[in-house]
Design a protein around this motif. Structure first.
Motif, mmCIF file in Angstrom:
data_model
loop_
_atom_site.group_PDB
_atom_site.id
_atom_site.type_symbol
_atom_site.label_atom_id
_atom_site.label_comp_id
_atom_site.label_asym_id
_atom_site.label_seq_id
_atom_site.Cartn_x
_atom_site.Cartn_y
_atom_site.Cartn_z
ATOM 1 N N ASN A 1 2.056 -6.128 1.527
ATOM 2 C CA ASN A 1 0.717 -5.527 1.408
ATOM 3 C C ASN A 1 -0.251 -6.177 2.396
ATOM 4 O OD1 ASN A 1 1.209 -3.627 -0.578
ATOM 5 N ND2 ASN A 1 0.777 -5.028 -2.272
ATOM 6 N N PRO A 2 -1.229 -5.438 2.932
ATOM 7 C CA PRO A 2 -1.477 -4.026 2.650
ATOM 8 C C PRO A 2 -0.536 -3.114 3.423
ATOM 9 C CG PRO A 2 -3.096 -4.821 4.216
ATOM 10 C CD PRO A 2 -2.274 -6.009 3.823
ATOM 11 N N ALA A 3 -0.159 -2.013 2.794
ATOM 12 C CA ALA A 3 0.724 -1.056 3.459
ATOM 13 C C ALA A 3 -0.022 -0.293 4.546
ATOM 14 C CB ALA A 3 1.289 -0.075 2.427
ATOM 15 N N ILE A 4 -1.322 -0.085 4.341
ATOM 16 C CA ILE A 4 -2.177 0.528 5.368
ATOM 17 C C ILE A 4 -3.412 -0.350 5.506
ATOM 18 C CG2 ILE A 4 -3.480 2.545 6.091
ATOM 19 C CD1 ILE A 4 -1.700 4.267 4.364
ATOM 20 N N ASP A 5 -3.548 -0.970 6.658
ATOM 21 C CA ASP A 5 -4.686 -1.859 6.897
ATOM 22 C C ASP A 5 -5.878 -1.040 7.390
ATOM 23 O OD1 ASP A 5 -6.131 -4.162 6.978
ATOM 24 O OD2 ASP A 5 -4.845 -5.197 8.416
ATOM 25 N N ASN A 6 -7.036 -1.657 7.398
ATOM 26 C CA ASN A 6 -8.242 -0.960 7.818
ATOM 27 C C ASN A 6 -9.334 -1.975 8.117
ATOM 28 O OD1 ASN A 6 -10.476 0.974 7.985
ATOM 29 N ND2 ASN A 6 -10.964 0.327 5.891
ATOM 30 N N ASN A 7 -9.929 -1.877 9.311
ATOM 31 C CA ASN A 7 -11.046 -2.739 9.675
ATOM 32 C C ASN A 7 -12.247 -1.954 10.176
ATOM 33 O OD1 ASN A 7 -9.921 -5.474 9.271
ATOM 34 N ND2 ASN A 7 -8.454 -4.843 10.853
ATOM 35 N N GLU A 8 -12.173 -0.636 10.102
ATOM 36 C CA GLU A 8 -13.201 0.183 10.732
ATOM 37 C C GLU A 8 -13.957 1.088 9.762
ATOM 38 O OE1 GLU A 8 -11.230 2.371 13.768
ATOM 39 O OE2 GLU A 8 -10.657 0.596 14.928
ATOM 40 N N ILE A 9 -13.258 1.690 8.796
ATOM 41 C CA ILE A 9 -13.878 2.699 7.940
ATOM 42 C C ILE A 9 -14.436 2.034 6.685
ATOM 43 C CG2 ILE A 9 -13.521 4.857 6.701
ATOM 44 C CD1 ILE A 9 -11.152 5.394 8.565
ATOM 45 N N LYS A 10 -15.708 2.296 6.395
ATOM 46 C CA LYS A 10 -16.374 1.655 5.261
ATOM 47 C C LYS A 10 -15.786 2.108 3.929
ATOM 48 C CE LYS A 10 -20.884 1.237 3.005
ATOM 49 N NZ LYS A 10 -22.303 1.664 3.026
ATOM 50 N N ASP A 11 -15.757 3.417 3.702
ATOM 51 C CA ASP A 11 -15.225 3.972 2.451
ATOM 52 C C ASP A 11 -13.855 4.565 2.731
ATOM 53 O OD1 ASP A 11 -17.593 3.515 0.773
ATOM 54 O OD2 ASP A 11 -18.544 4.953 2.134
ATOM 55 N N PHE A 12 -12.812 3.842 2.372
ATOM 56 C CA PHE A 12 -11.442 4.168 2.763
ATOM 57 C C PHE A 12 -10.564 3.904 1.544
ATOM 58 C CE2 PHE A 12 -7.407 2.813 4.936
ATOM 59 C CZ PHE A 12 -7.173 3.955 5.679
ATOM 60 N N ARG A 13 -10.410 4.938 0.678
ATOM 61 C CA ARG A 13 -9.861 4.603 -0.641
ATOM 62 C C ARG A 13 -9.248 5.789 -1.386
ATOM 63 N NH1 ARG A 13 -15.558 3.581 -1.191
ATOM 64 N NH2 ARG A 13 -16.654 5.153 -2.422
ATOM 65 N N ASP A 14 -8.669 5.442 -2.529
ATOM 66 C CA ASP A 14 -8.177 6.367 -3.554
ATOM 67 C C ASP A 14 -6.964 7.195 -3.106
ATOM 68 O OD1 ASP A 14 -10.495 5.397 -4.710
ATOM 69 O OD2 ASP A 14 -11.661 7.208 -4.305
ATOM 70 N N PRO A 15 -5.866 6.541 -2.706
ATOM 71 C CA PRO A 15 -4.688 7.285 -2.258
ATOM 72 C C PRO A 15 -4.030 8.072 -3.392
ATOM 73 C CG PRO A 15 -4.151 4.969 -2.552
ATOM 74 C CD PRO A 15 -5.633 5.079 -2.724
ATOM 75 N N LYS A 16 -3.726 9.338 -3.139
ATOM 76 C CA LYS A 16 -3.001 10.187 -4.098
ATOM 77 C C LYS A 16 -1.734 10.677 -3.424
ATOM 78 C CE LYS A 16 -2.658 12.441 -8.072
ATOM 79 N NZ LYS A 16 -1.345 13.103 -7.997
ATOM 80 N N VAL A 17 -0.593 10.264 -3.953
ATOM 81 C CA VAL A 17 0.708 10.549 -3.354
ATOM 82 C C VAL A 17 1.374 11.696 -4.100
ATOM 83 C CG1 VAL A 17 2.974 9.588 -2.793
ATOM 84 C CG2 VAL A 17 0.937 8.131 -2.662
ATOM 85 N N THR A 18 2.004 12.592 -3.346
ATOM 86 C CA THR A 18 2.755 13.690 -3.944
ATOM 87 C C THR A 18 4.022 13.934 -3.148
ATOM 88 O OG1 THR A 18 2.585 15.972 -4.747
ATOM 89 C CG2 THR A 18 1.644 15.520 -2.592
#
Length: 531
Positions: free
Chosen positions: A174-191
């Protein structure tokens, strides 16, 4: 003489202390009793609430081995929002729930924000190899406040369970997807995209939704994004969901995209909008007719009431008819943290079935309570062809307890008038709702429903929703549970959910027209029994 006087004074002192202690004890008992009474007055009979502390968004919902799993945003140390955990509850029918221990705790990457969970039947992740179990794989947002700032670093993390979702192990990379740029970057829904045999994830990123895919639930590839300048943008986009639905009565299927937004709802605060279109494995494209209708008037919301937010569907739980099952958080960020409960805060909506229809108005979702609720029916009241003049009493809690009830009604041959239903009590509290056939709008009015002063935004306006059906008859289902009402009009074409806090239970149902009598074609009231 002095000795007698001293003894007398001592006796008086003892009596005073004893009296004071007794008075303090009685005052304390009263305070405890009032507190307990208020908590029990407002705690629902059958909507899920945590035993204590703060709860918001539903997370990680899946069905496996006979159980529906509900995880939720949870702050165990307070009755307001704080460091998020994943609380956990299970049910065999989505109606009665058993709360279990916390499933996922914060770590060095941050607190545990919203996300989803899937049943990895083929063990594509490899997480089930050690125990030879079918793994449950959860993906969630790790959110960590940057030191000395008001900014948060939000990344996507993974945890897996080999005991059917009871306990989880964090993924070592972890993290599986990193992020240093986007402020609100959340709530993954997998299908699971069955047609292309891959996992697809939708993720909220500020003012849009990002689409990813993966073969193993670990390595994710960014595909596209959707939503900039489309639909409602009164606030940040959150808690997306993506799934495919058959169109009722046809051989056609369409993809549905949920997007929650806060603020920016149709009646203020938070709400969840939806989009209908096609997904080719890479890009989501709105249906052209749907897009035209959306641009003309944005009335595509899963619920027009003020208290249904962050709703998402259960994984691994598609019904035989292709419908999906969903649940939402029954509150609104405008006032959720100040509602008049102390031991616990917030409840979930009733579980709902989601279908898709196409008629002269184009594509529209139909959302209704799950059929499992009917298994709890007991006492029934049924009457037909009631003449409604002025304020006409239908029933009170002497016949059926309206604090736990399902009501179905039909009004034939609508007239140009206002149809007002009223729930009331002897203290003068009243909740008004119904249909204005002059303005073609449904409404809920909780301005005089009891306690409202805890927030200036709670009852500052009457909630409304435009009717989309052209049917000359009006039908509806009403679900009542102490301090909530869920309205499903026109077979679920328009839904409204709101909470309220009366000073005593609302125990009488009446109906009144504005200026002319009408016929209530049918009303059926079922007591819902959970003892």
């Amino acid at each position: 003489m002095k000795l007698k006087k001293l003894i007398f004074i001592m006796l008086l002192l003892v009596a005073f202390i004893s009296c004071k202690k007794t008075t303090e004890a009685k005052q304390s008992d009263v305070e405890i009793a009032l507190s307990y009474s208020e908590e029990e007055l407002y705690r629902p009979n059958f909507h899920f609430t945590p035993k204590k502390a703060w709860m918001n968004d539903p997370n990680g919902m899946f069905f496996y081995n006979g159980y529906y799993h509900l995880y939720f945003q949870y702050h165990p140390e307070s009755n307001v929002w704080g460091p998020m955990h994943w609380g956990h509850a299970i049910s065999t029918d989505m109606i009665t729930w058993t709360e279990l221990p916390i499933a996922i705790y914060p770590d060095e990457l941050g607190t545990i924000f919203s996300g989803s969970a899937v049943v990895d039947i083929s063990n594509s992740s490899g997480f089930g190899e050690v125990s030879n179990a079918i793994p449950i794989v959860a993906m969630y947002t790790s959110s960590k406040q940057l030191e000395g700032t008001d900014n948060w670093k939000q990344t996507q993390s993974i945890a897996y369970s080999n005991d059917e979702g009871r306990t989880f192990t964090k993924y070592e990379n972890n993290p599986a997807i990193d992020n240093n740029e986007i402020k609100d970057f959340r709530d993954p829904k997998v299908t699971w995209d069955e047609e292309r045999e891959k996992w697809v994830m939708v993720l909220a990123a500020g003012d849009r939704i990002m689409f990813y895919d993966s073969k193993d639930l670990k390595k994710w590839n960014l595909l596209s994004d959707f939503g900039q300048g489309i639909g409602g943008h009164g606030g940040v986009w959150e808690c997306p969901d993506l799934f495919k639905l058959p169109v009722l009565g046809t051989e056609e299927s369409k993809w549905v995209l949920f997007v929650s937004i806060n603020p920016g709802g149709p009646n203020g605060g938070s709400a969840t909008q939806y989009f209908i279109g096609d997904f080719d494995g890479t890009t989501f494209t709105m249906d052209k007719d749907f897009e035209t209708a959306l641009n003309k008037e944005h009335n595509y919301w899963i619920d027009f009431g003020r208290d249904n937010y962050a709703g998402v569907s259960w994984s691994n739980a598609t019904r035989r008819d292709g419908s999906k099952l969903m649940l939402g958080w029954m509150s609104n960020w405008d006032y959720a943290q100040v509602v008049p409960t102390e031991t616990w805060r917030s409840a979930m909506t009733i579980a709902r079935k989601v279908q898709l229809q196409k008629n002269n108005n184009g594509y529209r979702l139909l959302i209704n309570p799950v059929e499992e609720l009917t298994n709890y029916r007991s006492t029934k009241y049924k009457k037909e062809n009631i003449v409604i003049k002025e304020d006409t009493k239908i029933i009170d809690s002497g016949a059926i307890d309206l604090a736990s009830a399902e009501i179905q009604f039909n009004i034939p041959n609508l007239k140009e008038t206002i149809y007002t239903f009223k729930l009331s009590n002897k203290l003068g509290d009243e909740l008004l709702f119904g249909y204005d056939n002059i303005k073609k709008k449904f409404f809920i009015n909780r301005k005089n429903s009891g306690k409202t002063s805890f927030s200036e935004k709670f009852a500052n306006k009457i909630s409304t929703a435009s009717r989309t059906s052209t049917n000359k008859n009006l039908s509806g289902t009403i679900i009542l549970d102490k301090t909530s009402i869920e309205l499903f009009f026109d077979n679920g074409e328009t839904v409204m959910t709101e909470i309220f806090f009366p000073n005593s239970p609302l125990d009488k149902l009446s109906i009144e027209p504005k200026d002319q009598e009408f016929i209530l074609g049918k009303i059926e009231i079922n007591k819902l029994n959970f003892n």
